[in-house]
Design an enzyme around this catalytic site. Structure first.
Site, PDB file in Angstrom:
ATOM      1  N   HIS A   1       0.985  -1.222   0.033  1.00 44.38           N
ATOM      2  CA  HIS A   1      -0.169   0.095   0.033  1.00 44.38           C
ATOM      3  C   HIS A   1       0.895   1.385   0.125  1.00 44.38           C
ATOM      4  O   HIS A   1       0.651   2.256  -0.738  1.00 44.38           O
ATOM      5  CB  HIS A   1      -0.837  -0.076   1.205  1.00 44.38           C
ATOM      6  CG  HIS A   1      -1.520   1.257   1.290  1.00 44.38           C
ATOM      7  ND1 HIS A   1      -1.341   2.104   2.178  1.00 44.38           N
ATOM      8  CD2 HIS A   1      -2.897   1.497   0.787  1.00 44.38           C
ATOM      9  CE1 HIS A   1      -2.341   3.234   1.935  1.00 44.38           C
ATOM     10  NE2 HIS A   1      -3.172   2.821   1.179  1.00 44.38           N
TER      11      HIS A   1
ATOM     12  N   CYS B   1      -2.378  -2.383 -16.319  1.00 44.15           N
ATOM     13  CA  CYS B   1      -2.408  -1.143 -15.343  1.00 44.15           C
ATOM     14  C   CYS B   1      -1.678  -1.333 -14.234  1.00 44.15           C
ATOM     15  O   CYS B   1      -1.717  -0.617 -13.107  1.00 44.15           O
ATOM     16  CB  CYS B   1      -3.704  -0.656 -15.371  1.00 44.15           C
ATOM     17  SG  CYS B   1      -4.744  -1.507 -14.444  1.00 44.15           S
TER      18      CYS B   1
HETATM   19  C1  PEP Z   1      -3.718  -4.742  -9.722  1.00 48.10           C
HETATM   20  O1  PEP Z   1      -3.901  -5.637  -9.174  1.00 48.10           O
HETATM   21  O2  PEP Z   1      -2.659  -4.910 -10.706  1.00 48.10           O
HETATM   22  C2  PEP Z   1      -4.113  -3.335  -9.731  1.00 48.10           C
HETATM   23  C3  PEP Z   1      -3.797  -2.454 -10.527  1.00 48.10           C
HETATM   24  O3  PEP Z   1      -4.895  -3.127  -8.770  1.00 48.10           O
HETATM   25  P1  PEP Z   1      -4.615  -2.882  -7.237  1.00 48.10           P
HETATM   26  O4  PEP Z   1      -3.012  -2.360  -7.084  1.00 48.10           O
HETATM   27  O5  PEP Z   1      -5.432  -1.568  -6.779  1.00 48.10           O
HETATM   28  O6  PEP Z   1      -5.016  -4.169  -6.665  1.00 48.10           O
END
Ligand code: PEP
Ligand code: MG
EC number: 2.7.9.1
Length: 840
Positions: free
Chosen positions: A418, A794
């Site tokens: 995070h 992404c």
């Molecule tokens: C992912 O899981 O790759 C993503 C972009 O979402 P998050 O990092 O919010 O889980």
């Protein structure tokens, strides 16, 4: 052995970069002393004891020459052994030179040679062989005696032997372990060769104005035109740079005398040579020169050392002056160097007091007083006091504290934890996984591995570029987004063939994305919006609501806030696409975990504490990241997605009314089955129709899926039938493909990588073999389901070279990365496109 002439066969891969460069200088008619190059093969032989024929080697230098030997590795950055000057000095030559140039000058030359030979060739203790204060007969006798005492033989008098021993010692030094490790760290291959150049000495010492110096024509820090360097009378080599007391400036300077006044013609010549170097060698060079009774000699020229900022300025200005093509300027800059320009950095010259090392998670450096909670960070910001938020790990509740802090440090977590994701997103320097650090909450201290204690309020520096935590605040270098930076990226965009969007959650992120010319937002994580201001309280009320109707009533209060969020985002991103991901995290992340928090919540909800505790417990999960989150929440509590869809569409209508066009994309997280998409789509379409009817406006939108579970990749064909786009979320996809917690992997990752279990941390470098195969398969199946499906990545990998290369290979439409990584991704993508062009 090759005499360097304009037409001699000479190649950097055979004789080394220095030999090749000297030939170029000779071709440019510069006054370079006679030079012979020894090839890599010749030097390998010498290291084995097969020595060159001395007579042949020395023949081009005439009678009784004095010589220098310098290393010539293929890439000058790979280094090499120290140069040895004045080879050929001996008692007889000394006596003769005393007559020609006076005792002092002759003795200095002899002393210098004995000292260098003793230390670098005979490998004697450097402490025993300092250059004496006075260069006189007595100190010379003492040094020759010291040599004899240490080696049990007189100082070698035969110039041929001196030369051969020098060559042998330099050839062997190249094979030493330290030298090898150092050059391999700079990218040299294991079998990198060393060439040597033997050059006639331009003495720099003698009767009249003799000396040596070093000149460069642009600043190594900024790349701006600026003559820098020093000249020193009666000196050799690079001495002028280290002897501040005796060296003089080059250009006229208020601080003291300058070469431009002392020898204006020589200085003019040096300027002219600099210009020739720039135009013909297509580089900014640093030139080493010597002056003697014959005038100016050019001994050597090397690419100037340069900061990232200077590298960009130099490449752009060479291209603007038509010296190199724009494409070459684009290829010359390391993309990673750009991220240094986007953030403040610890000055490379500053001394560092290291507290602990962690994982470099968000680049840049910042200093501030230690705070241990998000609330303290906010209080500190309110007092205008820079602070560093130190946490075991951060949670969504810490977001406001992270915004308020100058930098973030956590003990746990890896590059997709995070703290790392948010840090990169908002451009706050961040180091995670500093597991050798301890927090003592009671004493409000952090304890370094060496036992040093730092209390709340003490100033520390987080260097998110290197992963170091430093005591105090070292000198910093400011970010440098000058016009050269913008120009280089515009040229990169001209050749780039894959889109680059930004992951941006807030108007500030979106503004950064725009400033860095992102082509839209590829991922807007909406959950952060629920932690802002008084929304957390409303969110908790929603979670506690018993009935759908109650829940809707609470969500109605969140609706205008969400709508305002999206409106702000859309206004900034006008004319582009914005991909909004619906709510993703497990609900319990919004609930308190400690006693006091539960009590506060009970008070807020006007419910008895046991009931609140029971409800919170009921929501807790053994494995929340694989539990009730993402689309599962959207199916189980559809009111949340309804509200978000309404907010998105109402915001679209509102900005439309202001004449702002935006392409809205709605993305569903954590999908694992086609039916999930069908269900969500039906509700989103219904909300869209309702908003269109209410506003009497028609607007198009796209609905797509975040492919971040292995099953979604496997089932991409039927999922794509209901999705206009598929965006691969490589964070969760890596986590689930490996069965490896992205928040805990940091604990053992370094030992895994060290033992070669994984070549790299897969959360850091996209695992092309495994996760990549799943993505490729998902992409192909997605295309089979819908031929024009838009494909993107992404997750955090998206800005990396490996991921961009992979996405180009599989003809993806775009990558979406943290705003601060956008420039790096633009340049990387351009370089990959150019390399492909060169290959074909
Ligand atoms: C992912 O899981 O790759 C993503 C972009 O979402 P998050 O990092 O919010 O889980
Ligand atoms: Mg995810």
């Amino acid at each position: 052995m090759t005499l360097i002439t304009p037409t001699a066969r000479m190649h950097a891969s055979v004789h080394g970069g220095r030999a090749k460069c000297l030939q170029r200088l000779i071709r440019l008619d510069m006054p370079v002393p006679t030079t012979v190059a020894l090839s890599f093969d010749a030097v390998r032989e010498i290291a084995k004891g097969i020595l060159p024929d001395c007579k042949t080697l020395m023949a081009p230098f005439g009678d009784q020459p004095l010589l220098s030997v310098r290393p010539s590795s293929q890439d000058p950055d790979w280094g090499g052994p120290s140069a040895i000057l004045n080879i050929g000095m001996n008692d007889a030559r000394h006596a003769q030179m005393v007559g020609e140039m006076g005792e002092w000058a002759a003795t200095v030359l002899y002393l210098r040679f004995v000292q260098a030979y003793a230390v670098h060739v005979a490998r004697l203790d450097p402490d025993e062989f300092h250059m004496p204060q006075e260069a006189d007969a007595q100190s010379l006798r003492a040094m020759l005696k010291a040599y004899e005492l240490e080696t049990d033989e007189p100082f070698p008098q035969d110039p041929g032997r001196q030369l051969v021993e020098t060559l042998r010692s330099m050839a062997r030094a190249w094979d030493g372990t330290t030298a090898r490790l150092l050059r391999e760290a700079k990218g040299a291959p294991k079998d990198a060769g060393l060439g040597l150049v033997v050059q006639a000495m331009a003495l720099g010492v003698g009767a009249g104005e003799c000396g040596s110096g070093v000149i460069q024509y642009v600043s190594s820090t900024t790349g701006q035109p600026q003559v820098t360097g020093r000249y020193m009378s009666q000196s050799q080599g690079r001495e002028a740079l280290s002897n501040k007391a005796r060296a003089i400036y080059l250009t006229e300077d208020d601080r003291g005398p300058a070469l431009a006044e002392l020898l204006p013609d020589v200085f003019e010549n040096l300027l002219a040579y600099g210009d020739v170097c720039r135009r013909r060698l297509r580089e900014e060079m640093q030139v080493e020169f010597a002056i003697d009774w014959d005038g100016l000699h050019i001994l050597d020229a090397v690419r100037i050392q340069r900061s990232s900022r200077a590298a960009v300025r130099i490449a752009v200005s060479l291209a603007q002056d038509g010296i190199i093509p724009r494409e070459e300027a684009v290829l010359r800059i390391q993309p990673s160097a750009l991220s240094e320009l986007l953030h403040r950095q610890v000055d490379p010259e500053a001394s560092r007091d290291l507290i602990v090392r962690g994982i470099a998670a968000s680049p840049g450096a910042a200093a501030g007083k230690i705070v241990l909670t998000a609330a303290e960070a906010q209080a500190s910001a309110a007092r205008d006091e820079p602070c560093v938020l130190v946490r075991r790990e951060t949670t969504p509740e810490d977001i406001r504290g992270m915004h308020a802090a100058q930098a973030v440090l956590t003990m746990r977590g890896g590059v997709t934890s995070h703290a790392a994701v948010i840090g990169r997103g908002i451009g706050v320097p961040c180091v995670v996984g500093a597991s050798d650090l301890t927090i003592d909450r009671k004493k409000r201290q952090i304890i370094a591995p060496d036992g040093r204690k730092f209390s709340v309020g003490d100033v520390i520096t987080v260097d998110g570029t290197t992963g170091q935590i430093l005591a105090g605040e070292p000198a910093m270098q400011e970010a440098a987004l000058d016009t050269s930076f913008q120009t280089l990226l515009e040229w990169a965009d001209d050749v780039r063939d894959i889109g680059v969007r930004a992951n941006a959650d807030t108007p500030a992120d979106a503004q950064t994305a725009r400033n860095f010319a992102a082509e839209g937002i590829g991922l807007c994580r909406t959950e952060h919006m629920f932690f802002e201001g008084d929304r957390l309280g409303v969110m908790r009320e929603m979670i506690f609501a018993e009935e759908g109707a109650d829940r809707r009533a609470v969500l109605d209060r969140l609706l205008p806030m969400q709508r305002a969020d999206f409106q702000a985002l859309f206004e900034i991103m006008q004319g582009q696409s914005v991909c909004v991901r619906l709510f993703d995290p497990p609900l319990h992340e919004f609930l308190p975990s400690d006693k006091q928090g539960l009590r506060d919540l009970a008070e807020q909800m006007a419910l008895p504490l046991p009931e609140v505790t029971e409800r919170v417990d009921a929501l807790s999960e053994y494995n929340p990241m694989l539990g009730m989150r993402g689309v599962r929440l959207g199916i189980a509590i559809p009111e949340i997605y309804d509200m978000q869809a309404r907010a998105i569409f109402e915001a679209t209508a509102a900005v439309r009314r202001k004449g702002i066009e935006i392409t809205v994309e709605i993305m569903i997280p954590l999908v694992s089955a086609m039916r999930e998409v069908e269900l969500v789509r039906a509700r989103v379409d219904a909300v869209a129709n309702a908003v269109m009817a209410q506003t009497r406006m028609r607007f198009a939108y796209k609905l797509g899926v975040m492919v971040e579970t292995p099953r979604a990749a496997l089932r991409a064909q039927d999922i794509a039938e209901h999705s206009e786009f598929l965006s691969f979320g490589t964070n969760d996809l890596t986590q689930m493909t490996y069965g490896l917690s992205r928040d805990d992997a940091g604990r053992f990752m370094s030992s895994y990588v060290q033992q070669g279990v994984y070549p790299e941390d897969p959360f850091h470098t996209l695992d092309i073999e495994g996760v990549g195969e799943l993505i490729a398969l998902g992409a192909a199946r997605g295309r089979a389901g819908r031929s024009d499906v838009i494909l993107a990545v992404c997750g955090e990998h998206a800005g990396s070279r490996a991921a961009i290369a992979f996405c180009r290979e599989h003809k993806f439409d775009y990558v979406s990365c943290s705003p601060f990584r956008v420039p790096v991704a633009r340049l990387t993508a351009a370089q990959l496109a150019l390399r492909d062009r060169i290959k074909s």
